[in-house]
Design an enzyme around this catalytic site. Structure first.
Site, PDB file in Angstrom:
ATOM      1  CG  ASP A  29      13.887   6.932  -4.021  1.00 44.40           C
ATOM      2  OD1 ASP A  29      14.453   6.543  -2.980  1.00 44.40           O
ATOM      3  OD2 ASP A  29      12.688   7.296  -4.039  1.00 44.40           O
ATOM      4  CE  LYS A  30      14.883  -0.244  -0.272  1.00 40.86           C
ATOM      5  NZ  LYS A  30      14.123  -0.171   0.999  1.00 40.86           N
ATOM      6  CG  HIS A  31       9.241   1.818  -3.524  1.00 44.27           C
ATOM      7  ND1 HIS A  31       8.723   2.709  -2.600  1.00 44.27           N
ATOM      8  CD2 HIS A  31       8.257   0.922  -3.759  1.00 44.27           C
ATOM      9  CE1 HIS A  31       7.482   2.362  -2.310  1.00 44.27           C
ATOM     10  NE2 HIS A  31       7.181   1.269  -2.994  1.00 44.27           N
ATOM     11  CB  SER A  32      11.200  -1.974   0.101  1.00 38.92           C
ATOM     12  OG  SER A  32      10.568  -3.090   0.676  1.00 38.92           O
ATOM     13  CB  THR A  58      10.445   4.188   5.700  1.00 39.33           C
ATOM     14  OG1 THR A  58      10.820   2.955   5.113  1.00 39.33           O
ATOM     15  CG2 THR A  58      11.679   5.018   5.939  1.00 39.33           C
ATOM     16  NE  ARG A 118      -4.561  -1.203  -6.429  1.00 36.79           N
ATOM     17  CZ  ARG A 118      -3.232  -1.092  -6.259  1.00 36.79           C
ATOM     18  NH1 ARG A 118      -2.664   0.088  -6.187  1.00 36.79           N
ATOM     19  NH2 ARG A 118      -2.490  -2.154  -6.166  1.00 36.79           N
ATOM     20  CB  SER A 151       0.190   1.900  -7.104  1.00 38.79           C
ATOM     21  OG  SER A 151       0.355   2.357  -5.796  1.00 38.79           O
ATOM     22  CE  LYS A 159       3.028   5.253  -4.414  1.00 36.65           C
ATOM     23  NZ  LYS A 159       2.306   4.389  -3.535  1.00 36.65           N
ATOM     24  CE  LYS A 160       9.664   5.446  -4.258  1.00 35.62           C
ATOM     25  NZ  LYS A 160      10.559   6.035  -3.246  1.00 35.62           N
TER      26      LYS A 160
END
Ligand code: URA
Length: 438
Positions: free
Chosen positions: A82-85, A122, A170, A185, A189-190
């Site tokens: 996966d990818k996350h930004s 997204t 937060r 955080s 999730k990832k």
């Protein structure tokens, strides 16, 4: 274990034990920690920081606060990557990337978020597509991943619920910008999504929450360390966010740019650089490319032979969108009633853009939320955005504004003009890819 004693310990700069961290995370989901106690805990961490061991314990406990996805029973014939930004303005990379890597043999279950502050999300972008189900049930999610190779969906109630609650605290207590809290955080999730590998895009600049390189670098190192500790191979790109990415900002407009990219109609060079770099790194991490060159060749192949665009179309269809979305994209996406140019006041070169203000202008148009419960206008935003070092003549457009009415359009024209600096001499834009860490 008394919540106030754990908070006191962190407030005074002492390291917390695994047991104490576990008590806090259970307290987030079972209600034994009140929101004010969570806020105090977050502020104590913000000022005192956490050791790597504490950060790993926080991430692990938050990850296990809900369901842990597994993919073994699907007998997938490729890696799950996966990818996350960390989020930016005009960042439509996920929309493009997931179908590209799927077409190359990666399985990408991408759990994405909504817009946050001045940055777009997204999920909001995908909801511009009529019928697209961003919250499918588990069996449709898994079927889409298996059959298409990618499924971009929203966070389910069950995935890292502790983060959902803690993040909302937060968000309203000025405690987002803490390296251990950001690490826990994002990774809770990832890592709960059962990945073999992860590529992160940490954005830095005046349109990112990590507004300086030092902070972005700290986040990158922390994420790699913690993620590797959980056995997930991870690379982090640090990329420039001192100008919007690509030519559009706004939900449906960004979907249109993503489709134009995938079908080869138009590819903004900076956007292309980010996409190619992250996609080839995902292939490398997943063991599908030995070298960067091989990864780039594979990515170019699926762009050229139409397989990446096909994967996007299949994902849209499987998740409830129109069968001919790619062919008829313009007729499916909502269009704003007022479209006006934003004329430059001067002739010269674009030497700076206040990217955060550009993002906020789109939120003001209704393209983002001021409150979590707000609805969103998918049609509004900016297109044909001019980038740093490009030449403009006086009265030539810096962008086009897409708005619901003339008043909003005129207000945005004012804001965007004030967000641009125009100089007589040209400046080099920052390279889009600043660093790759792994
Ligand atoms: N994105 C997240 O999911 N969490 C953070 O803390 C910051 C960005």
């Amino acid at each position: 274990m008394l919540p106030q004693e754990i908070i006191r310990k962190k407030r005074d700069g002492q390291a917390l034990s695994e047991k104490e961290i576990s008590a806090i995370v259970s307290g987030m989901t079972d209600g034994t920690f009140s929101e004010s106690q969570l806020a105090a805990f977050a502020m104590a961490v913000y000022f005192q920081g956490m050791s790597m061991d504490e950060c790993i314990a926080l991430t692990g406990n938050m990850m296990k606060s809900g369901q842990m996805l597994t993919w073994d029973d699907l007998k997938l014939d490729g890696p799950v990557v996966d990818k996350h930004s960390t989020g930016g303005v005009g960042d439509k990379v996920s929309l493009i990337l997931a179908p590209i890597v799927a077409a190359c043999g990666v399985y990408n279950p991408m759990v994405s978020g909504r817009g946050l502050g001045h940055t777009g999300g997204t999920l909001d972008k995908l909801e511009s597509i009529p019928g697209y189900n961003t919250h499918p049930d588990n069996s449709l999610f898994r079927r889409t991943v298996k059959e298409v190779g990618c499924a971009v969906i929203g966070q389910t109630e069950d995935l890292a619920p502790a983060d959902k609650l803690f993040y909302s605290v937060r968000d309203v207590t000025a405690t987002i910008e803490s390296v251990p809290l950001i690490t826990a955080s994002i990774l809770s999730k990832k890592l709960a999504a059962g990945l073999d590998g992860l590529v992160m895009d940490v954005k830095t600049g005046n349109g990112a929450f990590a507004n300086n390189l030092g902070f972005a670098n700290e986040i990158a190192k922390s994420i790699i360390h913690v993620s590797n500790n959980f056995g997930v191979r991870t690379s982090v790109f640090i990329t420039d966010m001192n100008q919007p990415l690509g030519r559009t900002v706004g939900n449906a407009l960004e979907v249109m740019e993503a489709v134009n990219y995938l079908t080869g109609v138009d590819r903004d060079p900076r956007l292309h650089d980010v996409v190619i770099s992250i996609a080839s790194e995902m292939l490398a991490i997943g063991g599908l490319a030995e070298t960067k060159k091989e990864g780039i060749e594979k990515v170019n192949e699926v762009l050229d032979n139409g397989k990446a665009a096909e994967s996007f179309g299949k994902m849209v269809l499987t998740l409830g969108g129109p069968a001919n979305f790619l062919e008829e994209v313009k007729s499916y996406l909502p269009e704003a009633p007022v479209i006006k140019p934003i004329p430059s006041e001067h002739t010269g070169f674009v030497s700076g853009i206040n990217t955060r203000n550009v993002g906020l202008a789109v939120v003001e148009l209704g393209g983002g939320r001021k409150n979590v419960t707000d609805g969103i206008d998918h049609s509004v935003g900016l297109s044909q955005v001019v980038g740093i070092s490009e030449k403009v003549e006086a009265a030539q457009p810096l962008a086009l504004v897409h708005a619901q009415n003339e008043d909003q359009a005129n207000q945005t024209i004012e804001t965007i003009r004030n967000s641009y600096s125009i100089s007589d001499s040209n400046v080099e834009p920052n390279p889009i890819i600043l660093y790759l860490l792994n």
